[in-house]
Design a protein around this motif. Structure first.
Motif, PDB file in Angstrom:
ATOM      1  N   ARG A 233       0.834  -1.212   0.000  1.00 33.15           N
ATOM      2  CA  ARG A 233       0.000   0.000   0.000  1.00 33.15           C
ATOM      3  C   ARG A 233       0.857   1.246   0.000  1.00 33.15           C
ATOM      4  NH1 ARG A 233      -1.975   2.801   4.294  1.00 33.15           N
ATOM      5  NH2 ARG A 233      -1.867   1.051   5.755  1.00 33.15           N
ATOM      6  N   TRP A 234       1.895   1.249   0.824  1.00 33.62           N
ATOM      7  CA  TRP A 234       2.773   2.419   0.857  1.00 33.62           C
ATOM      8  C   TRP A 234       3.418   2.662  -0.498  1.00 33.62           C
ATOM      9  CZ3 TRP A 234       5.740   1.561   6.126  1.00 33.62           C
ATOM     10  CH2 TRP A 234       4.945   2.031   7.175  1.00 33.62           C
ATOM     11  N   ALA A 235       3.860   1.579  -1.151  1.00 40.03           N
ATOM     12  CA  ALA A 235       4.486   1.734  -2.467  1.00 40.03           C
ATOM     13  C   ALA A 235       3.487   2.318  -3.466  1.00 40.03           C
ATOM     14  CB  ALA A 235       5.003   0.389  -2.957  1.00 40.03           C
ATOM     15  N   ALA A 236       2.232   1.860  -3.408  1.00 45.02           N
ATOM     16  CA  ALA A 236       1.213   2.369  -4.333  1.00 45.02           C
ATOM     17  C   ALA A 236       0.881   3.823  -4.045  1.00 45.02           C
ATOM     18  CB  ALA A 236      -0.043   1.508  -4.237  1.00 45.02           C
ATOM     19  N   GLU A 237       0.813   4.176  -2.773  1.00 43.74           N
ATOM     20  CA  GLU A 237       0.474   5.554  -2.398  1.00 43.74           C
ATOM     21  C   GLU A 237       1.639   6.510  -2.600  1.00 43.74           C
ATOM     22  OE1 GLU A 237      -2.714   4.348   1.142  1.00 43.74           O
ATOM     23  OE2 GLU A 237      -0.745   5.209   1.648  1.00 43.74           O
ATOM     24  N   GLY A 238       2.857   5.956  -2.641  1.00 47.13           N
ATOM     25  CA  GLY A 238       4.027   6.818  -2.732  1.00 47.13           C
ATOM     26  C   GLY A 238       4.475   7.091  -4.139  1.00 47.13           C
ATOM     27  N   GLY A 239       3.648   6.745  -5.133  1.00 48.99           N
ATOM     28  CA  GLY A 239       4.042   6.959  -6.520  1.00 48.99           C
ATOM     29  C   GLY A 239       4.812   5.769  -7.049  1.00 48.99           C
ATOM     30  N   ARG A 240       5.669   6.001  -8.009  1.00 47.48           N
ATOM     31  CA  ARG A 240       6.401   4.922  -8.650  1.00 47.48           C
ATOM     32  C   ARG A 240       7.276   4.201  -7.638  1.00 47.48           C
ATOM     33  NH1 ARG A 240      11.402   4.198 -10.841  1.00 47.48           N
ATOM     34  NH2 ARG A 240      12.006   6.369 -10.441  1.00 47.48           N
ATOM     35  N   ALA A 241       7.091   2.879  -7.479  1.00 48.22           N
ATOM     36  CA  ALA A 241       7.935   2.107  -6.577  1.00 48.22           C
ATOM     37  C   ALA A 241       9.298   1.928  -7.202  1.00 48.22           C
ATOM     38  CB  ALA A 241       7.301   0.733  -6.301  1.00 48.22           C
ATOM     39  N   GLY A 242      10.309   2.009  -6.404  1.00 47.90           N
ATOM     40  CA  GLY A 242      11.653   1.763  -6.911  1.00 47.90           C
ATOM     41  C   GLY A 242      12.654   2.683  -6.277  1.00 47.90           C
ATOM     42  N   PRO A 243      13.920   2.315  -6.339  1.00 46.84           N
ATOM     43  CA  PRO A 243      14.978   3.125  -5.732  1.00 46.84           C
ATOM     44  C   PRO A 243      14.989   4.546  -6.285  1.00 46.84           C
ATOM     45  CG  PRO A 243      15.813   0.967  -6.405  1.00 46.84           C
ATOM     46  CD  PRO A 243      14.442   1.099  -6.987  1.00 46.84           C
ATOM     47  N   GLY A 244      15.054   5.488  -5.381  1.00 52.07           N
ATOM     48  CA  GLY A 244      15.174   6.875  -5.793  1.00 52.07           C
ATOM     49  C   GLY A 244      13.938   7.447  -6.438  1.00 52.07           C
ATOM     50  N   ALA A 245      12.796   6.829  -6.237  1.00 51.34           N
ATOM     51  CA  ALA A 245      11.572   7.340  -6.856  1.00 51.34           C
ATOM     52  C   ALA A 245      11.335   8.778  -6.415  1.00 51.34           C
ATOM     53  CB  ALA A 245      10.391   6.459  -6.472  1.00 51.34           C
ATOM     54  N   PRO A 246      11.058   9.690  -7.323  1.00 52.38           N
ATOM     55  CA  PRO A 246      10.899  11.095  -6.941  1.00 52.38           C
ATOM     56  C   PRO A 246       9.701  11.282  -6.023  1.00 52.38           C
ATOM     57  CG  PRO A 246      10.201  10.726  -9.220  1.00 52.38           C
ATOM     58  CD  PRO A 246      10.886   9.466  -8.772  1.00 52.38           C
ATOM     59  N   GLY A 247       9.946  11.997  -4.958  1.00 58.75           N
ATOM     60  CA  GLY A 247       8.871  12.303  -4.037  1.00 58.75           C
ATOM     61  C   GLY A 247       8.440  11.169  -3.143  1.00 58.75           C
ATOM     62  N   ARG A 248       9.143  10.047  -3.221  1.00 59.63           N
ATOM     63  CA  ARG A 248       8.727   8.931  -2.382  1.00 59.63           C
ATOM     64  C   ARG A 248       8.944   9.263  -0.902  1.00 59.63           C
ATOM     65  NH1 ARG A 248      11.270   5.222   0.343  1.00 59.63           N
ATOM     66  NH2 ARG A 248      13.297   5.663  -0.609  1.00 59.63           N
ATOM     67  N   GLN A 249       7.932   8.999  -0.080  1.00 61.30           N
ATOM     68  CA  GLN A 249       8.046   9.245   1.347  1.00 61.30           C
ATOM     69  C   GLN A 249       8.695   8.027   2.007  1.00 61.30           C
ATOM     70  OE1 GLN A 249       4.345   9.909   3.354  1.00 61.30           O
ATOM     71  NE2 GLN A 249       5.312  10.774   5.186  1.00 61.30           N
TER      72      GLN A 249
END
Length: 557
Positions: A233-249
């Motif tokens: 869920r966090w990955a889905a809510e945080g935008g693109r999953a993956g290393p260094g994803a922009p804006g990922r919390q």
């Protein structure tokens, strides 16, 4: 790479350090934790601040000794006025969650052992309770009120999926899930519903039973599945999953297993993972004890009289069969926990977040597990109780596999997380960051100690974070036939352990280099009186150094 790492902290309950494959246990089935250790730093001399559940878990959260945060013994809620490292992470922008066991507040309605019924009890405490809800983890409250929930954030955790208790008799969110997911499964819980386990001596004392609950419904599996769902869920809510994803919390997730704490009830195939007749006795089992402390003598004398109390929570003198059963069932529970760790780690990799995530593994305290013929815990500070695993595997860009022999302690975990996150600790937090020790950890080619009790030689390339450790214990019970509750302090150096009990004339002094199994008490040895005086002074100074420093004064006077 993201400059702000994620963190997953795996915590077990009542696990001595030496039960993992990476710690040299030949019978361990812990490939997932061992794989994490192979990429990270393994601490060979990591100890608790106190070998009791609630106090040491409160120390983990606050980076403060029990004498400061106020939870010196089981039976006290962590005051809401105590700031936690999770709160600091959350304020700095991390998502925070706890899945599994918390035990930061009381979980039972059982009356305290101190003061005992009939003893004087003053109606008012000297300290006013800090504002905030208490009694939130009482299992009976969850049973009586189907709508009861924790008040969030809970000590800094903005999300909590809670399980309360031990063995298969747990409550909280897990029990509610069980009722909704598998109606009727509650009849499979507890010793009365257990499957036959002929020959198990611990079953007679309700310290073990072969649960009828299948592993897919067990709290350990539930903890893993809730963690995986949360990560997804966090990955889905945080935008693109993956290393260094922009804006990922970034996130901090504490994955907290209630096992292998007694009663020992690994489900399904994990019960038979190791058979008791395969489990070796500790090297100290049955070994001659030279001038043992009064507490140890009392336990063995009670066993000789046939009056050992084997059905409670306190330490007792056990038989060889009981020791073998306990070790075998601990290894079964840890195999199941390792399977859960593997599930969480696999989800992390599938989401592309593994390289950006710090993984750590520890436990809240140990278990004697047959050491010097004793089982469970309480009132003793042998390394079977105080030394717990600590593994730290950093993000991909900062991994340096190795082993660290320096002394370290539970209160250092939160401070280390904060430094790695770039967040300043609160004034009064006593933890020491271990990042410097890990950056200079000794080479993995140096084999770990064969008996898993001796700390490896200190690596001279890295100054130790701590020259000694202070270990505290304040009990409620009057164990060992004593007229007062157990109170004790220990000074641990790389070579020596000095332990004092309140109300006892004699203490315990052990030379860990000469006597790695801690069998010879040198307290009364005429040739060691100078050393005893030196270490006693060092203990007094350590207690002075550990005194409260928070908050800063507001004025000169």
């Amino acid at each position: 790479m993201s400059p702000r790492p994620n963190f997953i902290l795996f915590v077990t309950d009542q696990q001595p350090a030496g039960l993992l494959g990476c710690e040299g246990q030949a019978l361990a089935r812990t490939p997932a934790v061992d794989a994490i250790a192979a990429q990270g730093c393994v601490f060979d001399a990591f100890h608790v601040a106190t070998p009791l559940c609630q106090p040491n878990r409160a120390t983990l959260m606050t980076s403060r000794l029990p004498s400061l945060h106020g939870v010196q013994m089981n039976g006290r809620d962590l005051p809401h006025g105590e700031r936690t490292f999770v709160e600091l992470l959350r304020a700095a922008g991390w998502r925070t969650a706890l899945v599994g066991k918390a035990h930061l507040q009381n979980i039972t309605t059982t009356p305290p052992a101190w003061p005992a019924p009939g003893e004087p009890r003053r109606p008012l405490a000297a300290r006013h309770p800090a504002p905030g809800a208490h009694g939130q983890e009482l299992w009976q409250r969850w049973e009586d009120d189907p709508a009861h929930e924790l008040e969030l954030p809970y000590y800094g955790f903005e999300e909590v999926a809670l399980t309360i208790g031990h063995a298969d008799e747990q409550h909280g969110h897990w029990r509610r899930w069980l009722r909704a997911h598998a109606p009727g499964a509650e009849r499979l819980i507890g010793p009365e519903a257990a499957l036959p386990a002929p020959g198990y001596a611990l079953a007679a004392h309700r310290q073990a039973w072969r649960t009828a609950l299948p592993e897919e419904l067990h709290p350990t599996r539930w903890v893993a599945e809730r963690c995986c769902e949360l990560l997804e869920r966090w990955a889905a809510e945080g935008g693109r999953a993956g290393p260094g994803a922009p804006g990922r919390q970034p996130f901090f997730l504490q994955c907290s297993f209630p096992d292998p704490h007694h009663p020992y009830t690994p489900p399904g195939r994990w019960w038979d993972l190791v058979r008791p007749d395969e489990a070796p006795l500790p090297a100290s089992f049955g070994a001659p004890l030279h001038d043992p402390p009064a507490a140890v003598r009392a336990l063995h004398e009670a066993a000789a009289r046939g009056t050992a109390r084997k059905s409670g929570h306190g330490v007792f003198a056990c038989t060889a069969r009981e020791a073998r059963e306990a070790l075998a069932l601990n290894l079964g529970s840890l195999g199941f926990i390792d399977d859960a760790v593997a599930r969480v780690h696999a989800t992390l990799r599938q989401l592309g977040l593994d390289d950006d995530t710090v993984l750590a593994f520890t436990s809240d305290h140990g278990d004697m597990l047959g050491d010097r013929g004793l089982l469970l815990k309480g009132g003793l500070h042998y390394r079977a109780l105080t030394r717990v695993p600590f593994v730290w595997r950093d993000t991909a860009a900062r991994r340096r596999p190795g082993r660290c022999a320096a002394l370290a302690q539970t209160l250092d975990i939160g401070t280390t997380v904060l430094e790695r996150a770039g967040v300043e600790p609160a004034q009064g937090m006593q933890g020491v960051s271990l990042l410097g020790q890990m950056d200079g950890s000794i080479d993995r080619s140096i084999a770990p100690p064969a008996d898993r009790q001796i700390a490896a030689p200190i690596d001279d390339r890295v100054p130790p974070a701590r020259p000694h450790l202070l270990i505290e214990e304040e009990g409620q019970r009057r164990d060992f036939g004593w007229s007062q509750r157990v109170r004790m302090r220990t000074l641990l150096t790389p070579r020596h352990r000095l332990t004092l009990w309140a109300g006892q004339d004699a203490g315990e002094l052990v030379d860990l280099h000469e006597d790695p199994l801690e069998l010879r008490n040198l307290w009364a040895d005429p040739s060691r009186q100078g050393l005893r005086a030196q270490l006693t002074e060092q203990l007094a100074r350590a207690m002075m150094e550990a005194a409260e420093t928070s908050p800063y004064p507001g004025r000169a006077a």
